[in-house]
Design a protein around this motif. Structure first.
Motif, PDB file in Angstrom:
ATOM      1  N   LEU A 105       0.829  -1.199   0.000  1.00  0.00           N
ATOM      2  CA  LEU A 105       0.000   0.000   0.000  1.00  0.00           C
ATOM      3  C   LEU A 105       0.868   1.255   0.000  1.00  0.00           C
ATOM      4  CD1 LEU A 105      -2.898  -0.980   2.420  1.00  0.00           C
ATOM      5  CD2 LEU A 105      -3.037  -0.615  -0.044  1.00  0.00           C
ATOM      6  N   ASP A 106       2.019   1.187   0.642  1.00  0.00           N
ATOM      7  CA  ASP A 106       2.936   2.330   0.613  1.00  0.00           C
ATOM      8  C   ASP A 106       3.529   2.524  -0.782  1.00  0.00           C
ATOM      9  OD1 ASP A 106       2.490   2.886   3.258  1.00  0.00           O
ATOM     10  OD2 ASP A 106       4.224   1.778   3.988  1.00  0.00           O
ATOM     11  N   PHE A 107       3.818   1.410  -1.486  1.00  0.00           N
ATOM     12  CA  PHE A 107       4.230   1.518  -2.889  1.00  0.00           C
ATOM     13  C   PHE A 107       3.174   2.292  -3.673  1.00  0.00           C
ATOM     14  CE2 PHE A 107       6.628  -2.745  -2.580  1.00  0.00           C
ATOM     15  CZ  PHE A 107       7.854  -2.125  -2.439  1.00  0.00           C
ATOM     16  N   ILE A 108       1.912   1.869  -3.491  1.00  0.00           N
ATOM     17  CA  ILE A 108       0.789   2.467  -4.228  1.00  0.00           C
ATOM     18  C   ILE A 108       0.652   3.948  -3.899  1.00  0.00           C
ATOM     19  CG2 ILE A 108      -1.728   2.452  -4.495  1.00  0.00           C
ATOM     20  CD1 ILE A 108      -1.577  -0.611  -3.936  1.00  0.00           C
ATOM     21  N   LYS A 109       0.693   4.275  -2.606  1.00  0.00           N
ATOM     22  CA  LYS A 109       0.516   5.672  -2.213  1.00  0.00           C
ATOM     23  C   LYS A 109       1.652   6.542  -2.760  1.00  0.00           C
ATOM     24  CE  LYS A 109      -0.479   8.733   1.645  1.00  0.00           C
ATOM     25  NZ  LYS A 109       0.281   9.822   0.995  1.00  0.00           N
ATOM     26  N   GLY A 110       2.895   6.039  -2.654  1.00  0.00           N
ATOM     27  CA  GLY A 110       4.017   6.810  -3.161  1.00  0.00           C
ATOM     28  C   GLY A 110       3.885   7.088  -4.645  1.00  0.00           C
ATOM     29  N   ALA A 111       3.470   6.065  -5.400  1.00  0.00           N
ATOM     30  CA  ALA A 111       3.297   6.233  -6.846  1.00  0.00           C
ATOM     31  C   ALA A 111       2.127   7.159  -7.158  1.00  0.00           C
ATOM     32  CB  ALA A 111       3.086   4.874  -7.505  1.00  0.00           C
ATOM     33  N   THR A 112       1.015   6.961  -6.460  1.00  0.00           N
ATOM     34  CA  THR A 112      -0.186   7.761  -6.719  1.00  0.00           C
ATOM     35  C   THR A 112       0.049   9.242  -6.431  1.00  0.00           C
ATOM     36  OG1 THR A 112      -1.615   5.883  -6.198  1.00  0.00           O
ATOM     37  CG2 THR A 112      -2.630   8.043  -6.161  1.00  0.00           C
ATOM     38  N   ASP A 113       0.728   9.519  -5.317  1.00  0.00           N
ATOM     39  CA  ASP A 113       0.981  10.917  -4.963  1.00  0.00           C
ATOM     40  C   ASP A 113       1.734  11.638  -6.080  1.00  0.00           C
ATOM     41  OD1 ASP A 113      -0.290  10.576  -2.570  1.00  0.00           O
ATOM     42  OD2 ASP A 113       1.527  10.478  -1.349  1.00  0.00           O
ATOM     43  N   TYR A 114       2.684  10.948  -6.708  1.00  0.00           N
ATOM     44  CA  TYR A 114       3.438  11.577  -7.791  1.00  0.00           C
ATOM     45  C   TYR A 114       2.611  11.634  -9.073  1.00  0.00           C
ATOM     46  CZ  TYR A 114       7.005  12.666 -11.222  1.00  0.00           C
ATOM     47  OH  TYR A 114       7.708  13.270 -12.226  1.00  0.00           O
ATOM     48  N   LEU A 115       1.969  10.523  -9.437  1.00  0.00           N
ATOM     49  CA  LEU A 115       1.231  10.472 -10.701  1.00  0.00           C
ATOM     50  C   LEU A 115       0.078  11.466 -10.728  1.00  0.00           C
ATOM     51  CD1 LEU A 115       1.169   6.607 -11.317  1.00  0.00           C
ATOM     52  CD2 LEU A 115       2.597   8.328 -12.460  1.00  0.00           C
ATOM     53  N   ASP A 116      -0.532  11.722  -9.562  1.00  0.00           N
ATOM     54  CA  ASP A 116      -1.619  12.702  -9.505  1.00  0.00           C
ATOM     55  C   ASP A 116      -1.149  14.078  -9.961  1.00  0.00           C
ATOM     56  OD1 ASP A 116      -3.497  10.910  -8.649  1.00  0.00           O
ATOM     57  OD2 ASP A 116      -3.443  11.504  -6.544  1.00  0.00           O
ATOM     58  N   THR A 117       0.093  14.411  -9.657  1.00  0.00           N
ATOM     59  CA  THR A 117       0.610  15.729 -10.039  1.00  0.00           C
ATOM     60  C   THR A 117       0.922  15.808 -11.528  1.00  0.00           C
ATOM     61  OG1 THR A 117       2.962  15.187  -9.667  1.00  0.00           O
ATOM     62  CG2 THR A 117       1.675  15.917  -7.759  1.00  0.00           C
ATOM     63  N   LYS A 118       1.007  14.647 -12.182  1.00  0.00           N
ATOM     64  CA  LYS A 118       1.359  14.602 -13.601  1.00  0.00           C
ATOM     65  C   LYS A 118       0.174  14.250 -14.499  1.00  0.00           C
ATOM     66  CE  LYS A 118       5.676  15.591 -12.947  1.00  0.00           C
ATOM     67  NZ  LYS A 118       6.274  16.839 -13.483  1.00  0.00           N
ATOM     68  N   GLY A 119      -0.998  14.070 -13.902  1.00  0.00           N
ATOM     69  CA  GLY A 119      -2.183  13.784 -14.701  1.00  0.00           C
ATOM     70  C   GLY A 119      -2.309  12.335 -15.150  1.00  0.00           C
ATOM     71  N   ASP A 330      12.048   2.106   2.707  1.00  0.00           N
ATOM     72  CA  ASP A 330      11.153   3.238   2.464  1.00  0.00           C
ATOM     73  C   ASP A 330      10.287   2.914   1.245  1.00  0.00           C
ATOM     74  OD1 ASP A 330       9.868   5.634   2.060  1.00  0.00           O
ATOM     75  OD2 ASP A 330      11.664   6.876   2.329  1.00  0.00           O
ATOM     76  N   TYR A 331       9.205   2.160   1.471  1.00  0.00           N
ATOM     77  CA  TYR A 331       8.348   1.712   0.376  1.00  0.00           C
ATOM     78  C   TYR A 331       7.700   2.883  -0.362  1.00  0.00           C
ATOM     79  CZ  TYR A 331       8.708  -2.862   2.665  1.00  0.00           C
ATOM     80  OH  TYR A 331       9.170  -4.017   3.231  1.00  0.00           O
ATOM     81  N   GLY A 332       7.311   3.897   0.389  1.00  0.00           N
ATOM     82  CA  GLY A 332       6.681   5.050  -0.248  1.00  0.00           C
ATOM     83  C   GLY A 332       7.601   5.730  -1.243  1.00  0.00           C
ATOM     84  N   GLU A 333       8.876   5.884  -0.868  1.00  0.00           N
ATOM     85  CA  GLU A 333       9.840   6.529  -1.761  1.00  0.00           C
ATOM     86  C   GLU A 333      10.118   5.647  -2.983  1.00  0.00           C
ATOM     87  OE1 GLU A 333      12.593   9.041  -3.575  1.00  0.00           O
ATOM     88  OE2 GLU A 333      10.908   9.375  -2.210  1.00  0.00           O
ATOM     89  N   ILE A 334      10.137   4.333  -2.798  1.00  0.00           N
ATOM     90  CA  ILE A 334      10.312   3.432  -3.947  1.00  0.00           C
ATOM     91  C   ILE A 334       9.178   3.636  -4.942  1.00  0.00           C
ATOM     92  CG2 ILE A 334      10.322   1.018  -4.692  1.00  0.00           C
ATOM     93  CD1 ILE A 334      11.748   0.339  -2.063  1.00  0.00           C
ATOM     94  N   GLY A 335       7.937   3.678  -4.447  1.00  0.00           N
ATOM     95  CA  GLY A 335       6.785   3.897  -5.327  1.00  0.00           C
ATOM     96  C   GLY A 335       6.843   5.243  -6.010  1.00  0.00           C
ATOM     97  N   ARG A 336       7.208   6.281  -5.250  1.00  0.00           N
ATOM     98  CA  ARG A 336       7.265   7.626  -5.823  1.00  0.00           C
ATOM     99  C   ARG A 336       8.336   7.716  -6.906  1.00  0.00           C
ATOM    100  NH1 ARG A 336       9.776  11.861  -6.631  1.00  0.00           N
ATOM    101  NH2 ARG A 336      11.675  10.920  -5.786  1.00  0.00           N
ATOM    102  N   LYS A 337       9.513   7.163  -6.609  1.00  0.00           N
ATOM    103  CA  LYS A 337      10.617   7.231  -7.570  1.00  0.00           C
ATOM    104  C   LYS A 337      10.299   6.426  -8.825  1.00  0.00           C
ATOM    105  CE  LYS A 337      14.777   8.442  -8.839  1.00  0.00           C
ATOM    106  NZ  LYS A 337      15.094   9.849  -9.140  1.00  0.00           N
ATOM    107  N   ALA A 338       9.657   5.262  -8.644  1.00  0.00           N
ATOM    108  CA  ALA A 338       9.277   4.451  -9.806  1.00  0.00           C
ATOM    109  C   ALA A 338       8.291   5.205 -10.689  1.00  0.00           C
ATOM    110  CB  ALA A 338       8.669   3.125  -9.349  1.00  0.00           C
TER     111      ALA A 338
END
Length: 381
Positions: A105-119, A330-338
């Motif tokens: 879920l932290d992977f997902i949140k990290g990725a979602t937080d970034y992707l939301d800013t990019k549309g 840091d699962y959230g950062e892994i998701g965000r960076k990916a």
């Protein structure tokens, strides 16, 4: 399809969505909390959180940190309220995970937080540790209009033919948790070698000389485990300790499943104690907890007679009978960076592959202590 055949998070999601569309929940009205939804539907909090994440991804709700989830204001045109779907042509990134737990879920949140800013939107797929199911997703998703895939592979030796095809067909792909040496694909991984080094170094500092490395899978099966082992070897060498092949115990998950954990793990602990092991460095926290509990059941005192360290800083590591020393990822950062790298791969087609390392953190708890010659003698007698 009947509702009971659907994933539990989807049942919650559809119930809330129906009430939002029907006006039972008004714009800016707060929805039930994760805990309230979990109790209402008789599911885990992880499941209810997943439902809210998916509703947020569809643009139906917004979330406030520390406050809760609220109904999003309706858009005048192209709204998900009008179409019953996402109501948008925004590109979709697909994430394939081997299972769903807190870290995922932290992977997902990290990725979602970034992707939301990019549309971009994020779709989630669970391979459930099946290489065939993973293969099915890898073959189907590119044909269904997804712009790219973030993949947490079940191993570094499965489905490499499909991954090679995606790479040479120039389909945007980023791996998380693992990398494949033979495949020039961008990956985002924890500093597993650094983490393995930290754990073994601390055990050596505490005076332990007979330190076992224990993994339920083979070292070559996943790059993450291989790197943790290499870190272990590096630390032992720096402290003048030889790497004893007898103390590197791997690839036993089939035997453990066949015999049952209550039979297999006490035998494994007994074997290590006969070899003079005073500390264990486990592949991950769940395995470390199995070893810790088996040791306690056998009357072996942790950490006085046996120190045990895990990896991941999973929730269970702080709740077990003797809180576990571990390495935090840091699962959230892994998701965000990916997410950042997959967007870059999509929008800058000539971007060269890279391997991004996310730092880890050593967490010392009660399961490790200074080696005691007296305790070792007591165990032998």
């Amino acid at each position: 399809m009947q509702s009971h055949q659907k994933p539990l998070y989807m049942i919650i999601m559809e119930d809330l969505k129906e009430k939002i569309l029907a006006g039972e929940y008004k714009e800016d009205q707060q929805l039930p909390t994760e805990m309230e939804l979990a109790e209402q539907f008789g599911v885990s909090r992880i499941t209810s959180k997943r439902a809210l994440i998916e509703l947020e991804r569809e643009g139906l709700i917004y979330r406030k940190r520390g406050s809760g989830s609220y109904v999003k204001k309706r858009e005048a045109k192209g709204s998900p309220f009008e179409t019953g779907g996402t109501g948008t042509t925004a590109p979709i990134i697909s994430m394939i995970l081997p299972y769903m737990a807190t870290g995922e879920l932290d992977f997902i949140k990290g990725a979602t937080d970034y992707l939301d800013t990019k549309g971009y939107y994020l779709s989630i797929h669970n391979s459930n540790w099946s290489k065939d199911r993973e293969r099915e997703f890898l073959l189907r998703i590119p044909k269904n209009g997804s712009s790219g895939i973030i993949l947490y592979p079940i191993s570094t030796i499965s489905n490499n033919d499909v991954l090679n095809a995606l790479h040479w067909n120039d389909f945007p792909l980023v791996l998380i948790d693992q990398y494949i040496d033979s495949l020039p694909v961008t990956s985002v991984v924890s500093d597993n070698a650094g983490g393995g080094y930290m754990a073994a170094k601390r055990l050596a500092e505490l005076g332990h000389e007979r330190i076992a490395f224990v993994s339920s899978i083979s070292i070559e099966f996943r790059s993450s485990v291989r790197d943790r082992y290499h870190g272990y070897c590096q630390a032992l060498r720096e402290y003048g300790l030889s790497i004893d092949p007898e103390l590197v115990i791997t690839d036993f998950y089939r035997e453990a499943d066949r015999e049952g954990s209550n039979i297999f793990y006490p035998k494994l602990i007994g074997k290590m104690m006969e070899l003079g092991v005073t500390a264990i460095q486990a592949e991950h926290d769940h395995l470390a907890v199995e070893l810790l509990r088996s040791s306690l059941d056998m009357g072996i005192r942790v950490p006085e007679q046996l120190s045990i360290a895990g990896f991941d800083d999973h929730m269970i590591s702080s709740l077990v009978e003797v809180p576990l020393t571990t390495i935090a990822q840091d699962y959230g950062e892994i998701g965000r960076k990916a997410a950042e790298l997959i967007v870059s791969r999509i929008e800058e087609r000539d971007k060269s592959p890279e391997r991004a390392l996310v730092p880890v953190r050593f967490v010392e708890r009660a399961s490790t202590s200074v080696f005691s010659e007296e305790a070792a003698v007591q165990e032998q007698t």
